[in-house]
Design an enzyme around this catalytic site. Structure first.
Site, PDB file in Angstrom:
ATOM      1  CD  GLU A 118     -20.149  22.753  -7.061  1.00 28.19           C
ATOM      2  OE1 GLU A 118     -19.570  21.755  -7.553  1.00 28.19           O
ATOM      3  OE2 GLU A 118     -20.340  23.810  -7.687  1.00 28.19           O
ATOM      4  N   PRO A 119     -21.369  18.834  -3.439  1.00 29.80           N
ATOM      5  CG  PRO A 119     -23.128  17.502  -4.249  1.00 29.80           C
ATOM      6  CD  PRO A 119     -22.480  18.842  -4.417  1.00 29.80           C
ATOM      7  NE  ARG A 139     -28.196  16.220  41.505  1.00 29.31           N
ATOM      8  CZ  ARG A 139     -29.089  15.253  41.583  1.00 29.31           C
ATOM      9  NH1 ARG A 139     -30.365  15.556  41.819  1.00 29.31           N
ATOM     10  NH2 ARG A 139     -28.736  13.992  41.426  1.00 29.31           N
ATOM     11  CD  GLN A 151     -18.698  14.311  33.274  1.00 33.07           C
ATOM     12  OE1 GLN A 151     -18.978  13.990  32.127  1.00 33.07           O
ATOM     13  NE2 GLN A 151     -18.500  13.432  34.231  1.00 33.07           N
ATOM     14  CD  GLU A 172     -19.804  30.094   7.405  1.00 33.00           C
ATOM     15  OE1 GLU A 172     -19.257  29.994   6.289  1.00 33.00           O
ATOM     16  OE2 GLU A 172     -20.887  30.656   7.561  1.00 33.00           O
ATOM     17  N   GLY A 223     -24.607  15.901  34.968  1.00 30.62           N
ATOM     18  CA  GLY A 223     -24.637  14.463  35.203  1.00 30.62           C
ATOM     19  C   GLY A 223     -25.672  13.765  34.339  1.00 30.62           C
ATOM     20  N   GLY A 224     -26.408  12.840  34.942  1.00 34.01           N
ATOM     21  CA  GLY A 224     -27.417  12.098  34.196  1.00 34.01           C
ATOM     22  C   GLY A 224     -28.457  12.994  33.573  1.00 34.01           C
ATOM     23  CD1 TRP A 275     -22.045  20.071   2.216  1.00 39.21           C
ATOM     24  CD2 TRP A 275     -23.473  19.243   3.713  1.00 39.21           C
ATOM     25  NE1 TRP A 275     -21.804  18.718   2.311  1.00 39.21           N
ATOM     26  CE2 TRP A 275     -22.672  18.188   3.233  1.00 39.21           C
ATOM     27  CE3 TRP A 275     -24.454  18.967   4.673  1.00 39.21           C
ATOM     28  CZ2 TRP A 275     -22.818  16.878   3.674  1.00 39.21           C
ATOM     29  CZ3 TRP A 275     -24.597  17.665   5.115  1.00 39.21           C
ATOM     30  CH2 TRP A 275     -23.777  16.636   4.619  1.00 39.21           C
TER      31      TRP A 275
END
Length: 383
Positions: free
Chosen positions: A129-130, A269, A337, A364, A340-341, A158
């Protein structure tokens, strides 16, 4: 890459082949687009339901597949690796059906369970509940007996599947006793008085709809009370023990997907005239990721095997949930990671995996609650 699984029977090996085929052709190709558009994957659940995968651990006499948890969880891991929102949805549905399957009367099992696990319906677990998340005893949703019915009023928060669910395993207060005043009910989605809040705008699992559920004078037949009045706390906690294993398996599936992505990318890569997989820094990072995945898988399988043998597994389930979800967070972060970019862009799913991993440490039972469960059980059993 396919995980080399140790399965107990030829039937489970055939089941694995079916699940992998569905994951490859029916789930994985649609995951990225559905998550991007925040589209609930109802068709995916129908596909899994038709294949008998929404009732894997439940008895055959009621339409289930009667598979041990050791098998069910490994199938769930495969699904989550292909599409995390669907894996979590299968776990939630299985946990939602648990209360009825475990605590229901013979009449309830005959009348309700076949439809619940038969593949057409999808369940939702209405506990939080909230203002009552980790502290279940503070729930305020109330059920009042009125002749042959209970009348429910309150709000749940939720709730995975929200308006897409066909039934709700709902916990409501039937007395003011903090621990023994909660009861469990099977609430069909068709009853009058149910309404839903707007979908939560979430960091991840955006294909999995999460909403408030409002109960406004919802009348539920007294015959849909699961267990006795006041049994709700015990039923909820028991369901969560098994549900935590489902989330643990999903987290490992997500981590495995991230590891596979990072490994493939590292081999492809090129930097400084060679594959980045040739650099020891990347090799060690991938090794640590693999160790985390394998360790997580071992913890949930250990807990599942204890469950299948009828032994206590409360501590082991909490350990599995803690270890597996922390591993998922670490491995998905490391996958970003490695890429990378590119890992930070939506061109690759690494950033989505990382966003999806975070919530596994929260729902949970938060990982702080898991530490509480583990320590209490440890100290209680100490000489």
């Amino acid at each position: 890459m396919a995980v080399d699984r140790l399965l107990p029977t030829d039937e489970s090996i055939d089941l694995l082949a079916l699940v992998r085929d569905l994951c490859e052709h029916e789930l994985a190709p649609h995951a990225a687009q559905a998550e991007e558009s925040e589209t609930f994957p109802r068709d995916a659940f129908r596909t899994l339901g038709k294949a008998g995968l929404l009732g894997l651990p439940y008895p055959e006499q009621y339409g289930g597949a009667e598979q041990p948890y050791e098998v069910y969880l490994q199938m769930l891991e495969e699904i989550a690796a292909a599409w995390m929102s669907v894996g979590v949805g299968v776990s939630v549905h299985t946990m939602t059906s648990y209360a009825m399957a475990t605590f229901g009367t013979d009449d309830q099992l005959d009348r309700l369970l076949p439809d619940m696990i038969g593949g057409e319906q999808l369940g939702a677990y209405a506990l939080s509940e909230p203002q009552a998340g980790s502290d279940i005893s503070s729930m305020t949703t109330r059920a009042v007996r009125d002749g042959d019915f209970y009348v429910l009023n309150g709000t749940k928060a939720w709730i995975s599947h929200g308006p897409h669910a066909d039934f709700f395993t709902t916990f409501a207060r039937t007395s003011d006793d903090p621990k023994h005043g909660i009861s469990a009910f099977h609430v069909p989605a068709s009853v009058a008085g149910l309404s839903f809040g707007a979908p939560e705008r979430k960091m991840g699992l955006t294909g999995s709809t999460t909403t408030l559920v409002n109960y406004d004078d919802v009348r539920v037949p007294a015959a849909n009370l699961i267990g006795a009045e006041g049994d709700g706390m015990r039923i909820a906690l028991s369901a969560l023990d098994s549900g935590r294993l489902g989330i643990a398996a999903c987290a490992v599936g997500l981590a495995q997907a991230a590891l596979d992505l990072a490994t493939t990318y590292a081999k492809e890569r090129q930097q400084f005239g060679q594959s980045i997989a040739d650099f020891q820094g990347i090799q060690f990072l991938l090794a640590d990721m693999a160790a985390a995945v394998e360790s997580g898988r071992a913890t949930y399988l250990h807990a599942a095997r204890r469950r299948d043998l009828g032994r206590t597994f409360i501590r082991e389930a909490a350990i599995a949930k803690l270890v597996c979800t922390d591993a998922a967070m670490k491995v998905t972060t490391d996958a970003v990671q490695v890429l990378g970019g590119y890992g930070y862009t939506r061109e690759f799913p690494a950033e989505r995996y990382m966003r999806e991993a975070k919530v596994t440490q929260i729902f949970e039972g938060t990982n702080q609650i898991q530490r509480l469960v583990i320590s209490r059980d440890l100290l209680r059993s100490a000489p």
